[in-house]
Write a protein that holds these residues in place. Structure first.
Motif, mmCIF file in Angstrom:
data_model
loop_
_atom_site.group_PDB
_atom_site.id
_atom_site.type_symbol
_atom_site.label_atom_id
_atom_site.label_comp_id
_atom_site.label_asym_id
_atom_site.label_seq_id
_atom_site.Cartn_x
_atom_site.Cartn_y
_atom_site.Cartn_z
ATOM 1 N N PRO A 77 1.344 13.441 -33.096
ATOM 2 C CA PRO A 77 0.735 13.038 -31.822
ATOM 3 C C PRO A 77 0.775 14.218 -30.843
ATOM 4 O O PRO A 77 1.758 14.965 -30.796
ATOM 5 N N GLN A 78 -0.301 14.386 -30.087
ATOM 6 C CA GLN A 78 -0.446 15.566 -29.233
ATOM 7 C C GLN A 78 -0.967 15.171 -27.865
ATOM 8 O O GLN A 78 -1.911 14.397 -27.747
ATOM 9 N N LEU A 79 -0.355 15.742 -26.824
ATOM 10 C CA LEU A 79 -0.757 15.512 -25.443
ATOM 11 C C LEU A 79 -1.188 16.835 -24.835
ATOM 12 O O LEU A 79 -0.434 17.808 -24.846
ATOM 13 N N LEU A 80 -2.406 16.900 -24.329
ATOM 14 C CA LEU A 80 -2.975 18.094 -23.715
ATOM 15 C C LEU A 80 -3.063 17.860 -22.217
ATOM 16 O O LEU A 80 -3.758 16.942 -21.769
ATOM 17 N N LEU A 81 -2.356 18.673 -21.424
ATOM 18 C CA LEU A 81 -2.322 18.545 -19.965
ATOM 19 C C LEU A 81 -3.086 19.703 -19.342
ATOM 20 O O LEU A 81 -2.635 20.850 -19.404
ATOM 21 N N LYS A 84 -1.573 11.119 -34.349
ATOM 22 C CA LYS A 84 -1.425 11.882 -35.585
ATOM 23 C C LYS A 84 -2.650 11.628 -36.473
ATOM 24 O O LYS A 84 -3.144 10.512 -36.560
ATOM 25 N N ASP A 85 -3.149 12.669 -37.075
ATOM 26 C CA ASP A 85 -4.311 12.662 -37.983
ATOM 27 C C ASP A 85 -5.655 12.485 -37.279
ATOM 28 O O ASP A 85 -6.698 12.486 -37.937
ATOM 29 N N GLU A 86 -5.677 12.328 -35.966
ATOM 30 C CA GLU A 86 -6.954 12.177 -35.252
ATOM 31 C C GLU A 86 -7.656 13.539 -35.180
ATOM 32 O O GLU A 86 -7.060 14.547 -34.800
ATOM 33 N N TRP A 87 -8.922 13.557 -35.576
ATOM 34 C CA TRP A 87 -9.734 14.776 -35.494
ATOM 35 C C TRP A 87 -10.065 15.046 -34.030
ATOM 36 O O TRP A 87 -10.368 14.136 -33.270
ATOM 37 N N HIS A 88 -10.027 16.336 -33.627
ATOM 38 C CA HIS A 88 -10.326 16.672 -32.235
ATOM 39 C C HIS A 88 -10.659 18.152 -32.073
ATOM 40 O O HIS A 88 -10.394 18.961 -32.955
ATOM 41 N N GLU A 89 -11.245 18.448 -30.916
ATOM 42 C CA GLU A 89 -11.651 19.812 -30.575
ATOM 43 C C GLU A 89 -11.618 19.947 -29.061
ATOM 44 O O GLU A 89 -11.886 18.989 -28.335
ATOM 45 N N THR A 90 -11.279 21.136 -28.573
ATOM 46 C CA THR A 90 -11.280 21.448 -27.137
ATOM 47 C C THR A 90 -12.046 22.746 -26.948
ATOM 48 O O THR A 90 -11.830 23.708 -27.690
ATOM 49 N N LYS A 91 -12.936 22.785 -25.957
ATOM 50 C CA LYS A 91 -13.640 24.039 -25.680
ATOM 51 C C LYS A 91 -13.923 24.152 -24.187
ATOM 52 O O LYS A 91 -13.865 23.165 -23.454
ATOM 53 N N THR A 92 -14.220 25.369 -23.751
ATOM 54 C CA THR A 92 -14.484 25.635 -22.346
ATOM 55 C C THR A 92 -15.503 26.757 -22.212
ATOM 56 O O THR A 92 -15.536 27.664 -23.045
ATOM 57 N N THR A 93 -16.331 26.679 -21.187
ATOM 58 C CA THR A 93 -17.257 27.778 -20.918
ATOM 59 C C THR A 93 -16.681 28.728 -19.864
ATOM 60 O O THR A 93 -16.929 29.916 -19.900
ATOM 61 N N GLU A 94 -15.875 28.197 -18.939
ATOM 62 C CA GLU A 94 -15.346 29.000 -17.841
ATOM 63 C C GLU A 94 -13.875 29.374 -18.008
ATOM 64 O O GLU A 94 -13.371 30.198 -17.265
ATOM 65 N N GLY A 95 -13.172 28.745 -18.939
ATOM 66 C CA GLY A 95 -11.754 29.008 -19.155
ATOM 67 C C GLY A 95 -10.896 27.842 -18.685
ATOM 68 O O GLY A 95 -11.282 27.090 -17.787
ATOM 69 N N SER A 121 4.877 15.809 -30.536
ATOM 70 C CA SER A 121 6.082 15.138 -31.008
ATOM 71 C C SER A 121 5.695 13.824 -31.667
ATOM 72 O O SER A 121 4.708 13.193 -31.274
ATOM 73 N N PHE A 122 6.489 13.392 -32.635
ATOM 74 C CA PHE A 122 6.256 12.092 -33.248
ATOM 75 C C PHE A 122 6.607 10.954 -32.310
ATOM 76 O O PHE A 122 6.338 9.799 -32.593
ATOM 77 N N GLU A 123 7.187 11.270 -31.173
ATOM 78 C CA GLU A 123 7.692 10.253 -30.263
ATOM 79 C C GLU A 123 6.954 10.227 -28.928
ATOM 80 O O GLU A 123 7.547 9.915 -27.901
ATOM 81 N N LEU A 124 5.691 10.518 -28.891
ATOM 82 C CA LEU A 124 4.949 10.534 -27.631
ATOM 83 C C LEU A 124 4.362 9.162 -27.323
ATOM 84 O O LEU A 124 3.709 8.553 -28.170
ATOM 85 N N ASN A 125 4.583 8.700 -26.110
ATOM 86 C CA ASN A 125 3.984 7.457 -25.618
ATOM 87 C C ASN A 125 3.661 7.656 -24.137
ATOM 88 O O ASN A 125 4.379 7.165 -23.266
ATOM 89 N N PRO A 126 2.592 8.401 -23.840
ATOM 90 C CA PRO A 126 2.288 8.744 -22.453
ATOM 91 C C PRO A 126 1.996 7.553 -21.551
ATOM 92 O O PRO A 126 2.176 7.627 -20.340
#
Length: 120
Positions: free
Chosen positions: A54-58, A86-97, A105-110
């Motif tokens: 599991p992944q959290l992007l801030l 976990k296992d979710e397909w994803h992508e992040t991109k930016t034009t300006e930065g 962590s396996f223990e994320l529950n935002p």
């Protein structure tokens, strides 16, 4: 894919110990957790892949777009967070930065700490 907010408006005023600030809680874990700061320059990309845990992007500064397996890109900006299971397909991109903190962590529950903005 879930979206959260950790902006100033979602925080709580702290005055204990003669303090004067706002704290926006993000996450708490008891198990091993990896935390990193990701810097994407103009036209930067984190390629399409499956989340190993599991992944959290801030998003701290800048803006960009994210997607899961739906191929629809959704705009994200400073003060917003994106959560992938976990296992979710994803992508992040930016034009300006953009600059972001990544918490894995396996223990994320935002949802225990941040208000849900939207779910996709």
């Amino acid at each position: 894919m879930e979206f959260y907010t950790f902006n100033k408006e979602s925080g709580k005023q702290i005055s204990k110990f003669n303090s004067d600030f706002i704290m926006s809680r993000i996450i708490q874990t008891d198990k091993a957790t990896n935390i990193g700061c990701m810097h994407l320059d103009k036209n930067g990309i984190v390629g399409y892949h499956q989340a190993v845990v599991p992944q959290l992007l801030l998003i701290l500064s800048g803006e960009g777009t994210v997607r899961n397996d739906q191929e629809e890109y959704i705009k994200v900006q400073a003060g917003e967070a994106v959560f992938w299971e976990k296992d979710e397909w994803h992508e992040t991109k930016t034009t300006e930065g953009l600059t972001a903190i990544v918490i894995e962590s396996f223990e994320l529950n935002p949802s225990l700490f941040m208000p849900v903005q939207k779910e996709i």
